[in-house]
Design an enzyme around this catalytic site. Structure first.
Site, PDB file in Angstrom:
ATOM      1  N   GLU A  35      20.906   2.407 -26.073  1.00 22.10           N
ATOM      2  CA  GLU A  35      19.355   2.335 -26.474  1.00 22.10           C
ATOM      3  C   GLU A  35      19.274   3.965 -27.175  1.00 22.10           C
ATOM      4  O   GLU A  35      19.672   4.746 -26.840  1.00 22.10           O
ATOM      5  CB  GLU A  35      18.499   2.665 -25.289  1.00 22.10           C
ATOM      6  CG  GLU A  35      18.753   1.089 -24.374  1.00 22.10           C
ATOM      7  CD  GLU A  35      18.451   1.307 -22.783  1.00 22.10           C
ATOM      8  OE1 GLU A  35      17.772   2.126 -22.393  1.00 22.10           O
ATOM      9  OE2 GLU A  35      18.870   0.279 -22.174  1.00 22.10           O
ATOM     10  N   SER A  64      18.599  -3.399 -22.444  1.00 25.68           N
ATOM     11  CA  SER A  64      19.231  -4.580 -21.933  1.00 25.68           C
ATOM     12  C   SER A  64      20.343  -4.136 -21.116  1.00 25.68           C
ATOM     13  O   SER A  64      21.398  -4.474 -21.489  1.00 25.68           O
ATOM     14  CB  SER A  64      19.371  -5.604 -22.843  1.00 25.68           C
ATOM     15  OG  SER A  64      18.174  -6.095 -23.459  1.00 25.68           O
ATOM     16  N   GLU A  65      20.173  -3.209 -20.234  1.00 26.39           N
ATOM     17  CA  GLU A  65      21.615  -2.803 -19.543  1.00 26.39           C
ATOM     18  C   GLU A  65      22.532  -3.666 -18.909  1.00 26.39           C
ATOM     19  O   GLU A  65      23.692  -3.606 -19.351  1.00 26.39           O
ATOM     20  CB  GLU A  65      20.873  -1.812 -18.293  1.00 26.39           C
ATOM     21  CG  GLU A  65      20.591  -0.467 -18.849  1.00 26.39           C
ATOM     22  CD  GLU A  65      19.091  -0.354 -19.101  1.00 26.39           C
ATOM     23  OE1 GLU A  65      18.199  -1.540 -19.003  1.00 26.39           O
ATOM     24  OE2 GLU A  65      18.751   0.589 -19.718  1.00 26.39           O
ATOM     25  N   ALA A  89      21.429   8.344 -16.218  1.00 23.74           N
ATOM     26  CA  ALA A  89      22.480   8.048 -15.302  1.00 23.74           C
ATOM     27  C   ALA A  89      21.648   7.369 -14.048  1.00 23.74           C
ATOM     28  O   ALA A  89      22.349   6.369 -13.472  1.00 23.74           O
ATOM     29  CB  ALA A  89      23.302   8.962 -14.854  1.00 23.74           C
ATOM     30  N   ASP A  90      20.501   7.589 -13.656  1.00 23.30           N
ATOM     31  CA  ASP A  90      19.902   6.980 -12.578  1.00 23.30           C
ATOM     32  C   ASP A  90      19.878   5.449 -12.868  1.00 23.30           C
ATOM     33  O   ASP A  90      20.002   4.584 -12.059  1.00 23.30           O
ATOM     34  CB  ASP A  90      18.535   7.399 -12.397  1.00 23.30           C
ATOM     35  CG  ASP A  90      18.409   9.033 -12.245  1.00 23.30           C
ATOM     36  OD1 ASP A  90      18.090   9.563 -11.367  1.00 23.30           O
ATOM     37  OD2 ASP A  90      18.609   9.633 -13.249  1.00 23.30           O
ATOM     38  N   HIS A 135      14.772   9.879 -12.335  1.00 22.67           N
ATOM     39  CA  HIS A 135      15.402  10.556 -13.558  1.00 22.67           C
ATOM     40  C   HIS A 135      16.020  12.017 -13.355  1.00 22.67           C
ATOM     41  O   HIS A 135      15.897  12.848 -14.315  1.00 22.67           O
ATOM     42  CB  HIS A 135      14.227  10.757 -14.877  1.00 22.67           C
ATOM     43  CG  HIS A 135      13.876   9.661 -15.165  1.00 22.67           C
ATOM     44  ND1 HIS A 135      12.826   8.632 -14.793  1.00 22.67           N
ATOM     45  CD2 HIS A 135      13.847   9.026 -16.477  1.00 22.67           C
ATOM     46  CE1 HIS A 135      12.572   7.890 -15.360  1.00 22.67           C
ATOM     47  NE2 HIS A 135      13.010   7.868 -16.476  1.00 22.67           N
TER      48      HIS A 135
END
Ligand SMILES: Cc1ncc(C[n+]2csc(CCOP(=O)(O)OP(=O)(O)O)c2C)c(N)n1
Lengths: 335, 320
Positions: A35, A64-65, A89-90, A135
């Site tokens: 993203e 859209s992970e 990374a969260d 975050h």
């Protein structure tokens, strides 16, 4: 001000960007997906790469992970070397299934144990100043439990590019977790030879005899400050930065503790089930019959507050490490 | 490639019979109290699996399902390989680490399968993206059931596939059930793909028990993808004729409904098609007999072969 453009002192952020650019230039099969990567990525590590490599190498994705991480697996199985940027990374927890159940297990489960699966997952993590509980977390413990994954956490301008190179070169599924505060670290400006950085190799940052301290990521910077203070107290610390959380270089820590007899792990993640717990367990097992003088300094089991000052009071610091180290050294001396 | 005819049809019929014979043999073993690890019968769905996969080239990929013997056979994976993986014998693809749930033959366009449904969609998009980046004309075909098809990753992958115009075909296997839940309880109107027409791509519903209809629909979707026309979705209406897995007694399946679907069994139906095309009955008998014998011999040979040798160190860090 001089009219000639002066080379700014490099930061870790810039060094990661140029390392990634060099790696992509050297191998056409390397593609970056994520993203906001077209405009430089969430943290500027992709800056300039779209302009340099174009849309088929720097692939801007929707938010859209699941789709992205599935696609990265498909690309890697098709001979590409995807580098996937996670915005924070969260958010890896949104794709824990793809990472732990698919990417980490794929080769063994499908009978290709020696095969490469070059999926490099990178992104920022860690507490800065009030980004709140979703975050700010240190994510390595969440994935540490999973066989089949490498986890790398750079900590200095000297080791960050070398570790990124080593992680890419390993061509194994790797989480490369960049601490937000580490991005801003600067170096001397003179390029140093890249230290050896192969997966599973720790760095002995300083040599000492009274206590072994283990710290990585931003905590390495806190640990170095702690070591300086402890030196004023006459305590010499051997500081080990594992850099690779998985595979973890237990041998270097065990060898150091064999010499110092004391161990302190300084960790930014929550204390329960953290990496420090495993380090203490492994070192304990390495000295059967001996009581280990050891402790952990870590984030208490509370969520990160949005209020920056409240968060600052909770995060582990150099001062906490000094306090804990002195207790370890003095308690034992008194007994 | 258009819809098959003549000898090609006979070859596909033989594959259908071979797949069914394998399925029947597994059912017989179960009935005899034998273990058939992770067997999920694909009986009743052979036309959908074979009719579609047969339209592909070796360089195209499939992502098959947990009842994927017909898909694998049609992609060229030998039955002996599938059976060896299933019974953990030597000669399989994964040394008992993945069993029949994770057969892989990358050289045949079979990269593998995920066990937690959902990743397949992004995976197929990634395989298709690789074709598109390389500039070749390969296509990835992603099969999925009601379970995976209800997950969010399908939405994400479809959006990406349309956005990037990827050569990927999604094949929904609407077989009436997801374990013991009816498709109507899970999708509006009992259809798995109608909502996807909103993406502006072809969404085609086919009689999944009609080999020719399936082949034609797939051939259209695949040649469209090959030519740069982008993704499409096919929903095949079919039926799971046997219980979900060995422990399922399928008591929830109404007997008359099941009977009606047995009457639509794609295999006798395809035989009638071939007879109508003028194929001699004894030639068809011969094909069936040969396929069934081959399957029986293969299963016997595989079950008589030595188990895979375990190497517990495989996958241990530092050993790899
Ligand atoms: C994400 C996920 N949820 C649940 C399961 C458990 N599960 C295994 S098989 C199955 C049903 C499959 O039904 P369907 O997709 O309709 O395929 P069919 O068995 O009918 O061929 C489920 C829910 C799973 N494997 N993955």
């Amino acid at each position: 001000m001089s009219t000639t453009v002066e080379r700014r002192v490099r930061t870790v952020r810039e060094s990661l960007a140029s390392t990634l650019g060099e790696a992509m230039a050297a191998d056409e099969s390397m593609v970056l997906l994520g993203e906001t990567v077209r405009a430089g990525g969430a943290q500027g590590v992709a800056r300039g790469l779209y302009e340099r490599f174009g849309p088929s190498r720097v692939i801007e994705t929707p938010v859209s992970e699941n789709g992205i991480f599935g696609a990265a697996l498909g690309l890697a199985l098709s001979g590409f070397r995807p580098v996937v940027e996670i915005y924070s990374a969260d958010f890896l927890l949104a794709v824990a299934n793809e990472i732990v159940n698919d990417i980490a297990k794929w080769r063994i489960q499908h009978g290709q144990p020696g095969a490469q699966l070059p999926v490099l997952i990178r992104g920022c993590m860690g507490a800065t100043a009030g980004l709140g509980p979703e975050h700010s977390q240190s994510m390595e413990p969440f994935f540490f439990h999973s066989p089949g994954l490498q986890i790398c956490v750079p900590s200095t301008l000297e080791n960050a590019p070398a570790l990124l190179d080593a992680a890419l070169e390993s061509r194994q599924p790797t989480l490369f977790l960049e601490h937000r505060k580490v991005y801003e670290l600067q170096g001397s400006g003179t390029p140093e030879p890249r230290p050896a950085a192969e997966p599973g190799t720790a760095e002995v940052v300083r040599v000492g005899t009274d206590l072994t301290m283990v710290a990585w990521g931003w905590m390495r910077t806190e640990a170095e400050a702690a070591c300086a203070t402890l030196a004023e107290h006459g305590v010499t610390v051997e500081l080990v930065d594992p850099r690779w959380i998985r595979p973890f270089d237990y041998a270097t820590v065990v060898n150091s503790v064999a010499k110092t007899g004391r161990l302190l792990v300084l960790e930014e993640a929550f204390i329960t089930g953290g990496i420090g717990a495993e380090i203490l367990a492994r070192v304990t097992e390495a000295f059967p019959g001996r009581a280990l003088v050891a402790t952990r300094v870590a984030m208490p089991d509370v969520i990160h507050p949005y209020h920056a000052e409240m968060e600052r009071q909770i995060l582990p610091t150099a001062a906490d490490a000094v306090h804990a180290a002195l207790r370890l050294v003095r308690n034992q001396d008194e007994s | 490639m258009g819809a098959p005819s003549g000898d090609d049809l006979l070859r596909l019929y033989e594959l259908m019979v071979e797949s069914r014979a394998f399925d029947d043999a597994c059912m017989d073993l179960l009935a005899a109290g034998e273990e058939v690890p992770h067997f999920h019968s694909g009986a009743g769905q052979e036309a959908l699996s074979i009719g579609s996969v047969a339209m592909l080239r070796p360089t195209d990929e499939i992502v098959y399902t947990h009842r994927g013997y017909a898909h694998l056979l049609a992609k060229g994976v030998p039955l002996a390989t599938i059976a060896a993986d299933m019974f953990y014998r030597r000669g399989g693809t994964n040394g008992a680490r993945g069993g029949v749930m994770h057969v892989s033959r990358p050289d045949l366009g079979v990269p593998g399968r995920e066990g937690v449904f959902g990743t397949r969609f992004g995976l197929a998009a990634g395989l298709a993206l690789a074709h598109s980046l390389r500039g070749d004309d390969g296509v990835a075909v992603c099969f999925y059931g009601e379970a995976a098809g209800a997950r969010g990753p399908l939405y994400e992958a479809l959006n990406m596939a349309v956005l990037w115009n990827l050569p990927v075909v999604f094949v929904a296997e609407n077989n009436g059930w997801s374990v013991n839940s009816r498709t109507e309880w899970l999708f509006p109107g009992g259809r798995m793909s109608t909502v996807w027409s909103g993406f502006g791509i072809p969404v085609t519903e086919v009689d999944g028990n009609d080999l020719t209809a399936v082949s034609s629909a797939t051939a259209r979707a695949v040649s469209r993808a090959r030519a740069g026309g982008g993704p499409s979705v096919i929903e095949g209406l079919t039926y799971r004729l046997h219980p979900h897995i060995w422990w399922d007694d399928a008591s929830y399946v109404p007997a008359r409904e099941l009977q009606a679907w047995w009457e639509k069994d794609p295999i006798p139906r395809q035989r009638r098609v071939l007879e109508e095309e003028g194929m001699a009955a004894d030639r068809l008998d011969d094909v069936e007999r040969r396929a069934r014998n081959r399957v029986a011999e293969t299963i016997e040979a595989v079950r008589g072969a030595p188990f895979v040798e375990w190497d517990l160190e495989v996958g241990v860090e530092g050993v790899r």
